[in-house]
Design a protein around this motif. Structure first.
Motif, PDB file in Angstrom:
ATOM      1  N   VAL A 151       0.934   1.501  -6.778  1.00 38.77           N
ATOM      2  CA  VAL A 151       1.852   0.606  -6.259  1.00 38.77           C
ATOM      3  C   VAL A 151       2.895   1.590  -5.373  1.00 38.77           C
ATOM      4  N   ARG A 152       3.249   2.576  -6.031  1.00 42.66           N
ATOM      5  CA  ARG A 152       4.305   3.494  -5.397  1.00 42.66           C
ATOM      6  C   ARG A 152       3.705   3.835  -3.898  1.00 42.66           C
ATOM      7  N   ARG A 154       1.773   2.311  -2.071  1.00 39.52           N
ATOM      8  CA  ARG A 154       1.829   1.079  -1.142  1.00 39.52           C
ATOM      9  C   ARG A 154       3.389   1.044  -0.668  1.00 39.52           C
ATOM     10  N   ASP A 155       4.450   1.010  -1.476  1.00 37.75           N
ATOM     11  CA  ASP A 155       5.605   0.973  -1.168  1.00 37.75           C
ATOM     12  C   ASP A 155       6.298   1.924  -0.310  1.00 37.75           C
ATOM     13  N   GLU A 156       5.473   2.863  -0.273  1.00 35.04           N
ATOM     14  CA  GLU A 156       5.848   4.189   0.634  1.00 35.04           C
ATOM     15  C   GLU A 156       5.242   4.216   2.162  1.00 35.04           C
ATOM     16  N   GLU A 158       6.608   2.177   3.869  1.00 37.65           N
ATOM     17  CA  GLU A 158       8.030   1.972   4.557  1.00 37.65           C
ATOM     18  C   GLU A 158       8.313   3.212   5.260  1.00 37.65           C
ATOM     19  N   THR A 203      -2.377   0.422   3.021  1.00 37.62           N
ATOM     20  CA  THR A 203      -1.888  -0.253   1.784  1.00 37.62           C
ATOM     21  C   THR A 203      -2.947  -1.093   1.404  1.00 37.62           C
ATOM     22  N   ARG A 222       5.661  -7.029   1.064  1.00 35.95           N
ATOM     23  CA  ARG A 222       5.732  -5.665   0.527  1.00 35.95           C
ATOM     24  C   ARG A 222       7.024  -5.102   1.576  1.00 35.95           C
ATOM     25  N   PRO A 223       7.483  -4.003   1.183  1.00 34.96           N
ATOM     26  CA  PRO A 223       8.169  -3.215   2.217  1.00 34.96           C
ATOM     27  C   PRO A 223       7.837  -3.235   3.669  1.00 34.96           C
TER      28      PRO A 223
END
Length: 235
Positions: A151-152, A154-156, A158, A203, A222-223
């Motif tokens: 999850v982390r 995937r968000d990174e 951004e 991602t 997602r971001p």
């Protein structure tokens, strides 16, 4: 399933997972070599990246064949079935990553006709570093069976989007300052976009890995910080 059947399934699944690891390793090599060939205008290295895409395609075909045979012979259920289907999906994204790295390599000769400013080369290198961290990280978190790490990661994605937007603006500045830069910078724009798209595929891999481990789907949204509105390149 009998002990014999379970053991045979585990061995088949290990083969598939090894192919996924092989594809991740090759994807990392191709991304790294494609960027190096772009910055150093190394045509020979660029040609090697293009040829390595054939190996990536072969890995995917072999994985597809093994997965289909495994499903037909073993009829896996629940998490076992998710693992096989997840590997098929990951392989599809990894094959696309190979295509995007190949596309960068194909533009090396066009970009090499003019010198790349050192500041811009550093920006491309930095973006590549972020992408490679994601590629290595996704397989590490998956093999560690760490859904929170996925999850982390995937968000990174951004961070890659932000870096891409910065590179995009740099390139526009060079083009506005001197019309002679337009052709080379246009090719570089597509190279940077390819790197950004690789981040998107990572991602996707993280989402599939999360589903394999947990049986749950991550939210669709997602971001996403690509502010350029530039269309994705065609392979």
């Amino acid at each position: 399933m009998s002990t014999h059947t379970v053991t045979a399934f585990d061995e088949d699944l290990k083969e598939i997972q090894q192919l996924v690891r092989d594809m991740v390793n090759l994807a990392s090599t191709m991304i790294d070599e494609a960027t190096k060939s772009l910055i150093s205008t190394d045509s020979a290295l660029a040609k090697r990246v293009v040829s390595e895409d054939l190996i990536m395609d072969d890995y995917q075909r072999r994985l597809d064949d093994r997965a289909i045979v495994l499903i037909g012979k073993r009829q896996p259920m629940a998490q076992d079935l998710r693992a096989v289907v997840g590997a098929l999906r990951m392989a599809g994204d990894l094959e696309r990553i190979g295509d995007l790295a190949k596309n960068i390599a194909k533009r090396v000769d066009a970009v090499g006709k003019s010198s790349m400013p050192r500041e811009l080369a550093r920006s491309i290198e930095d973006m590549t570093g972020l992408v490679l961290e994601q590629v290595h990280g996704v397989i590490e978190e998956y093999e560690a069976r760490n859904p929170e790490g996925l999850v982390r990661l995937r968000d990174e994605d951004e961070l890659i989007d932000v870096r891409y937007t910065a590179v995009f603006r740099e390139l526009l500045t060079y083009m506005m300052e001197d019309a002679r830069n337009i052709t080379a910078c246009t090719h570089l724009l597509f190279c940077a976009k390819n790197l950004e798209r690789i981040g998107d595929h990572v991602t996707n891999i993280a989402e599939n890995a999360y589903y394999v481990l947990t049986g749950a789907q991550l939210p669709v949204e997602r971001p996403k910080q690509d502010e350029t509105g530039m269309p994705a390149p065609v392979a």
